[in-house]
Scaffold this motif. Structure first.
Motif, PDB file in Angstrom:
ATOM      1  N   LEU A  81       0.826  -1.204   0.000  1.00 31.60           N
ATOM      2  CA  LEU A  81       0.000   0.000   0.000  1.00 31.60           C
ATOM      3  C   LEU A  81       0.860   1.253   0.000  1.00 31.60           C
ATOM      4  O   LEU A  81       0.525   2.262  -0.647  1.00 31.60           O
ATOM      5  N   ALA A  82       1.991   1.199   0.708  1.00 35.12           N
ATOM      6  CA  ALA A  82       2.888   2.364   0.762  1.00 35.12           C
ATOM      7  C   ALA A  82       3.385   2.738  -0.628  1.00 35.12           C
ATOM      8  O   ALA A  82       3.593   3.926  -0.924  1.00 35.12           O
ATOM      9  N   LEU A  83       3.573   1.751  -1.492  1.00 42.04           N
ATOM     10  CA  LEU A  83       4.025   2.033  -2.858  1.00 42.04           C
ATOM     11  C   LEU A  83       3.022   2.908  -3.602  1.00 42.04           C
ATOM     12  O   LEU A  83       3.397   3.697  -4.478  1.00 42.04           O
ATOM     13  N   THR A  84       1.760   2.761  -3.277  1.00 44.42           N
ATOM     14  CA  THR A  84       0.724   3.555  -3.952  1.00 44.42           C
ATOM     15  C   THR A  84       0.553   4.930  -3.322  1.00 44.42           C
ATOM     16  O   THR A  84      -0.078   5.805  -3.921  1.00 44.42           O
ATOM     17  N   ARG A  85       1.088   5.107  -2.127  1.00 52.60           N
ATOM     18  CA  ARG A  85       0.902   6.372  -1.418  1.00 52.60           C
ATOM     19  C   ARG A  85       2.034   7.365  -1.641  1.00 52.60           C
ATOM     20  O   ARG A  85       1.901   8.542  -1.302  1.00 52.60           O
ATOM     21  N   GLN A  90       8.987   9.498  -6.555  1.00 50.51           N
ATOM     22  CA  GLN A  90       9.641   8.828  -5.436  1.00 50.51           C
ATOM     23  C   GLN A  90       9.765   7.332  -5.685  1.00 50.51           C
ATOM     24  O   GLN A  90      10.803   6.726  -5.415  1.00 50.51           O
ATOM     25  N   ARG A  91       8.721   6.734  -6.212  1.00 51.60           N
ATOM     26  CA  ARG A  91       8.774   5.294  -6.488  1.00 51.60           C
ATOM     27  C   ARG A  91       9.826   4.983  -7.542  1.00 51.60           C
ATOM     28  O   ARG A  91      10.608   4.043  -7.398  1.00 51.60           O
ATOM     29  N   ALA A 180       7.721   1.788   1.689  1.00 49.21           N
ATOM     30  CA  ALA A 180       7.844   1.489   0.260  1.00 49.21           C
ATOM     31  C   ALA A 180       9.218   0.910  -0.055  1.00 49.21           C
ATOM     32  O   ALA A 180       9.345  -0.030  -0.852  1.00 49.21           O
ATOM     33  N   ALA A 181      10.255   1.469   0.571  1.00 56.45           N
ATOM     34  CA  ALA A 181      11.614   0.941   0.375  1.00 56.45           C
ATOM     35  C   ALA A 181      11.702  -0.495   0.865  1.00 56.45           C
ATOM     36  O   ALA A 181      12.348  -1.346   0.237  1.00 56.45           O
TER      37      ALA A 181
END
Length: 441
Positions: A81-85, A90-91, A180-181
């Motif tokens: 979910l963090a990847l989408t936020r 940044q991604r 995300a990392a």
């Protein structure tokens, strides 16, 4: 904000230069008695009460309203979910950095090997990854997604079976970039606990936190002290001191560039160290002017000013040869060779965590995305230690297989040495394998 810079000026020609340099470099990372006792108490509580102690300490120290250990566990879906936020930029940056870090570290991976002697004896080495590694990541506002990549990716490249991350979330602050990392780096489990209690949980295990084989990652004085105490129960990466940069410059680089390179480490904290060494006194003056000019433009000017004034220095040397000698004496975490032909000087560099070659290679590139690891030896320990790498997550076992003839031959040598040490069981154990026709020889 008004800041006042008064960076120290040293000259290698000064008879007291060595003493002044030693004083500048001195750093004690020893915990005081109060910190040490508090850490020991926390470790004891975690060992005795496990998850319940983790929940209690997280409530007390981080202000998190956790009722049970499940409140402190982040599932894989939460990392995804963090990847989408985070933003697309940044991604993309995280994924590009991760790719470069992975590619670099794949070259470090060691393989098992064997060789066979003429009599059939086989000797070798078996390389095996650790079963489980623990990664400590600072949380809250002081969050470093780059540290997640630099610590987790080498472990995964080494073949570590499970990477467990602990990251505090003070007052419930969750850093999406860090999560995300962790997702991109392949972290397997995440617990939102921090401090000495997180280190203790990783070292000894609780009902929910699995015991690991090695703990890596930066932290505050409580984390560092806890790592000292659990070493031996588990492996650790290092006890890191404040960040450091040493720039060796021939005087031809833009002084603003050099000033900002010094700032890039000074902004970490007041104890960070930034030193410039050059044979060009006029260039040192220009850099000092750049420091004064650029300081008011910095968001972390107050921290930088304290670091620069407290532990920074501009050092004049006789020539580039002496500059290299001073660099080896300091054994810095980060060394920039901001010179016309850095390759010519590289063979003479003996002690440095990472070496940044040429005027365009800022240390900041190594912190984030160049590829080599940014977990580096500090406080002069580059004299005997190395950057974190795949090899830190692999262990080596010796392989010995003796043929009948080989055991007989080696047995005679072992017998003599064992009896010389008065260890007769050793000697007789070896002698049992000596062939009858060899015993008289």
């Amino acid at each position: 904000m008004t800041v006042s810079t008064a960076i120290a000026r040293l000259n290698a020609a000064d008879p007291d230069f060595a003493r002044h340099l030693d004083h500048l470099l001195s750093w004690e990372s020893v915990s005081d008695d109060a910190v040490n006792q508090r850490v020991l108490d926390i470790i004891k509580a975690v060992r005795e009460r496990g998850d319940a102690a983790l929940v209690e300490f997280t409530q007390r120290f981080d202000g998190v309203d956790a009722k049970r250990i499940d409140d402190l566990i982040l599932r894989r879906e939460r990392l995804e979910l963090a990847l989408t936020r985070i933003t697309p930029a940044q991604r993309e940056a995280l994924e590009k950095a991760a790719s470069r870090v992975r590619l670099y570290h794949e070259r470090q991976k060691q393989d098992s090997w064997q060789y066979t002697e003429a009599d059939g004896t086989v000797l070798g080495q078996k390389v095996t990854p650790l079963d489980r590694a623990g990664l400590y990541v600072p949380g809250g506002k002081a969050s470093y997604p780059s540290s997640v990549l630099m610590n987790a990716i080498p472990a995964k490249v080494a073949g570590v079976g499970e990477v467990v991350m602990v990251v505090p979330t003070p007052r419930g602050e969750v850093n999406e970039l860090v999560l995300a990392a962790a997702c991109i780096a392949g972290v397997d489990r995440v617990f939102t606990v921090g401090g000495a209690q997180a280190v203790a949980a990783l070292a000894y295990g609780t009902e929910s936190v699995p015991q690991v084989d090695k703990i890596v990652g930066p932290g505050n004085i409580y984390v560092a002290t806890a790592k000292r105490h659990v070493f031996g129960q588990v492996g650790i990466d290092m006890i890191a001191g404040p960040s450091e940069i040493l720039v060796v410059c021939d005087g031809q680089t833009d002084p603003d560039w050099i000033a900002m390179d010094l700032f890039s480490q000074a902004e970490h904290d007041e104890d960070a160290q930034a030193i410039l060494v050059s044979p060009d006194a006029a260039f040192l003056d220009r850099v000092a002017a750049s420091i004064d000019k650029l300081m008011p433009t910095m968001e972390r000017a107050e921290i930088i000013e304290k670091s620069i004034n407290g532990r920074g220095a501009l050092v004049q040397v006789r020539d580039m040869q002496q500059a290299i000698e001073v660099a080896n004496r300091i054994a810095p975490e980060h060394l920039e060779l901001s010179v016309a032909d850095p390759q010519a000087w590289l063979p003479q560099i003996r002690h440095a965590g990472a070496i940044f070659m040429g005027r365009h290679t800022s240390e900041a590139l190594g912190d984030y995305c160049a590829g080599p690891n940014h977990v580096l030896p500090t406080s002069g320990t580059a004299r005997f230690s190395s950057p974190l790498g795949v090899y830190d997550f692999q262990k080596r076992s010796s392989i010995i297989f003796c043929s009948e003839q080989g055991a007989s031959e080696l047995g005679r040598t072992a017998s003599v040495l064992a009896r010389g040490e008065s260890l007769t069981a050793h000697a007789r154990s070896a002698e049992y394998r000596i062939l009858t026709q060899d015993k008289g020889n």
